[in-house]
Design a protein around this motif. Structure first.
Motif, mmCIF file in Angstrom:
data_model
loop_
_atom_site.group_PDB
_atom_site.id
_atom_site.type_symbol
_atom_site.label_atom_id
_atom_site.label_comp_id
_atom_site.label_asym_id
_atom_site.label_seq_id
_atom_site.Cartn_x
_atom_site.Cartn_y
_atom_site.Cartn_z
ATOM 1 N N PHE A 4 0.829 -1.207 0.000
ATOM 2 C CA PHE A 4 0.000 0.000 0.000
ATOM 3 C C PHE A 4 0.866 1.260 0.000
ATOM 4 N N THR A 5 1.950 1.230 0.747
ATOM 5 C CA THR A 5 2.848 2.386 0.806
ATOM 6 C C THR A 5 3.465 2.664 -0.557
ATOM 7 N N ALA A 6 3.820 1.600 -1.279
ATOM 8 C CA ALA A 6 4.442 1.772 -2.601
ATOM 9 C C ALA A 6 3.500 2.428 -3.599
ATOM 10 N N ALA A 7 2.197 2.283 -3.388
ATOM 11 C CA ALA A 7 1.214 2.819 -4.336
ATOM 12 C C ALA A 7 0.616 4.151 -3.911
ATOM 13 N N ILE A 8 0.988 4.679 -2.757
ATOM 14 C CA ILE A 8 0.223 5.764 -2.149
ATOM 15 C C ILE A 8 0.131 7.035 -2.990
ATOM 16 N N ASP A 9 1.185 7.432 -3.699
ATOM 17 C CA ASP A 9 1.092 8.686 -4.440
ATOM 18 C C ASP A 9 2.152 8.739 -5.520
ATOM 19 N N HIS A 10 1.784 9.255 -6.689
ATOM 20 C CA HIS A 10 2.733 9.463 -7.773
ATOM 21 C C HIS A 10 2.808 10.935 -8.153
ATOM 22 N N GLY A 11 2.391 11.817 -7.265
ATOM 23 C CA GLY A 11 2.462 13.246 -7.549
ATOM 24 C C GLY A 11 1.219 13.762 -8.251
ATOM 25 N N ILE A 12 1.236 15.049 -8.536
ATOM 26 C CA ILE A 12 0.058 15.726 -9.075
ATOM 27 C C ILE A 12 -0.172 15.427 -10.551
ATOM 28 N N GLY A 13 0.840 14.954 -11.269
ATOM 29 C CA GLY A 13 0.750 14.827 -12.718
ATOM 30 C C GLY A 13 -0.075 13.680 -13.262
ATOM 31 N N VAL A 14 -0.509 12.740 -12.447
ATOM 32 C CA VAL A 14 -1.270 11.599 -12.951
ATOM 33 C C VAL A 14 -2.765 11.920 -12.978
ATOM 34 N N SER A 15 -3.498 11.191 -13.820
ATOM 35 C CA SER A 15 -4.911 11.518 -14.039
ATOM 36 C C SER A 15 -5.748 11.475 -12.768
ATOM 37 N N SER A 16 -5.481 10.522 -11.871
ATOM 38 C CA SER A 16 -6.315 10.430 -10.659
ATOM 39 C C SER A 16 -6.161 11.670 -9.782
ATOM 40 N N ALA A 17 -4.936 12.161 -9.627
ATOM 41 C CA ALA A 17 -4.712 13.355 -8.802
ATOM 42 C C ALA A 17 -5.274 14.605 -9.482
ATOM 43 N N MET A 18 -5.022 14.747 -10.784
ATOM 44 C CA MET A 18 -5.531 15.924 -11.496
ATOM 45 C C MET A 18 -7.061 15.943 -11.499
ATOM 46 N N THR A 19 -7.664 14.775 -11.719
ATOM 47 C CA THR A 19 -9.125 14.706 -11.741
ATOM 48 C C THR A 19 -9.706 15.044 -10.376
ATOM 49 N N ALA A 20 -9.151 14.446 -9.331
ATOM 50 C CA ALA A 20 -9.655 14.702 -7.982
ATOM 51 C C ALA A 20 -9.533 16.188 -7.626
ATOM 52 N N ARG A 21 -8.403 16.795 -7.959
ATOM 53 C CA ARG A 21 -8.203 18.216 -7.673
ATOM 54 C C ARG A 21 -9.177 19.086 -8.461
ATOM 55 N N THR A 22 -9.375 18.761 -9.737
ATOM 56 C CA THR A 22 -10.300 19.546 -10.564
ATOM 57 C C THR A 22 -11.719 19.448 -10.029
ATOM 58 N N VAL A 23 -12.137 18.250 -9.670
ATOM 59 C CA VAL A 23 -13.512 18.055 -9.196
ATOM 60 C C VAL A 23 -13.746 18.786 -7.878
ATOM 61 N N VAL A 24 -12.810 18.732 -6.954
ATOM 62 C CA VAL A 24 -13.028 19.438 -5.687
ATOM 63 C C VAL A 24 -12.942 20.947 -5.891
ATOM 64 N N SER A 25 -12.189 21.403 -6.910
ATOM 65 C CA SER A 25 -12.081 22.845 -7.152
ATOM 66 C C SER A 25 -13.396 23.444 -7.639
ATOM 67 N N THR A 26 -14.325 22.602 -8.088
ATOM 68 C CA THR A 26 -15.627 23.096 -8.548
ATOM 69 C C THR A 26 -16.626 23.235 -7.409
ATOM 70 N N GLY A 27 -16.193 22.936 -6.178
ATOM 71 C CA GLY A 27 -17.073 23.066 -5.020
ATOM 72 C C GLY A 27 -17.688 21.749 -4.578
ATOM 73 N N ASN A 28 -17.259 20.644 -5.186
ATOM 74 C CA ASN A 28 -17.752 19.336 -4.759
ATOM 75 C C ASN A 28 -17.134 18.921 -3.431
ATOM 76 N N SER A 29 -17.720 17.895 -2.830
ATOM 77 C CA SER A 29 -17.253 17.391 -1.537
ATOM 78 C C SER A 29 -16.004 16.533 -1.703
ATOM 79 N N LEU A 30 -15.339 16.261 -0.591
ATOM 80 C CA LEU A 30 -14.150 15.413 -0.590
ATOM 81 C C LEU A 30 -14.466 14.040 -1.168
ATOM 82 N N HIS A 31 -15.578 13.435 -0.726
ATOM 83 C CA HIS A 31 -15.847 12.071 -1.195
ATOM 84 C C HIS A 31 -16.227 12.035 -2.674
ATOM 85 N N THR A 32 -16.824 13.093 -3.185
ATOM 86 C CA THR A 32 -17.138 13.161 -4.615
ATOM 87 C C THR A 32 -15.848 13.261 -5.425
ATOM 88 N N ALA A 33 -14.930 14.114 -4.987
ATOM 89 C CA ALA A 33 -13.645 14.265 -5.673
ATOM 90 C C ALA A 33 -12.828 12.973 -5.581
#
Length: 195
Positions: A4-33
């Motif tokens: 689990f530790t090896a998979a925890i984060d690959h930085g902001i440049g991957v699609s999952s991080a960018m998508t989550a950040r974009t979705v929460v920036s629109t005013g959505n909740s943490l769990h939605t993002a």
């Protein structure tokens, strides 16, 4: 824990991080993002661990590994779990195998992964290290997990990293995240008359 530790984060440049950040920036909740970040994981992001585990499980009893690797290479089949855009050696793989040996989970699948890597690098034009996805797939296989749930390990490991990205985005209060005009380029049809 190491997987689990090896998979925890690959930085902001991957699609999952960018998508989550974009979705929460629109005013959505943490769990939605968080859900959006997870849903952005597809064949090209988050699935390599599953492909590697499947390959190792399907070939664990292969007696002639060098012929298998050569045959797949001749067919231009990319071997899952090998190669990295930047690294010639993946230190995460080495660390995971060390932990697997210490905890008794280094078995036939891990041995196959090492052997495939050796044979692959004898015939490859560039260095193709066993990457973190390959090491995770091999270790999970030696732990007795079916390859069908391998991506679940990646998702579970990635959730804390995504939560951290989402929280940081929420605290920055920069508003709607979007590409600037300079960051995008129109690639559609040339200007034309509309009737």
């Amino acid at each position: 824990n190491a997987l689990f530790t090896a998979a925890i984060d690959h930085g902001i440049g991957v699609s999952s991080a960018m998508t989550a950040r974009t979705v929460v920036s629109t005013g959505n909740s943490l769990h939605t993002a968080l859900a959006a970040g997870i849903l952005s994981m597809g064949k090209l992001h988050g699935s390599a661990i599953e492909d590697a585990a499947k390959f190792f499980q399907e070939n664990v009893n292969e007696a002639d590994v060098d012929s298998l690797v050569k045959k797949l290479k001749d067919k231009k089949v990319r071997l899952p779990g090998f190669g990295h855009k930047i690294l010639n050696e993946d230190p995460r793989s080495q660390t995971l195998f060390k932990v697997a040996k210490e905890t008794g989970f280094y078995g036939k699948h891990c041995e196959l992964a090492v052997k495939v890597g050796e044979e692959l690098n004898k015939i490859s034009s560039k260095k193709l290290p066993l990457n973190v996805d390959g090491a995770m797939g091999a270790i999970m296989s030696d732990m007795g997990f079916d390859w069908h749930i391998a991506k679940g390990f990646f998702i579970i490991g990635r959730v804390p990293g995504l939560v951290a990205h989402i929280y940081e985005e929420m605290m920055n209060k920069n508003g709607l995240r979007r590409l600037t005009e300079e960051e995008s380029e129109y690639c559609g049809l040339e200007e034309r008359e509309v009737f």
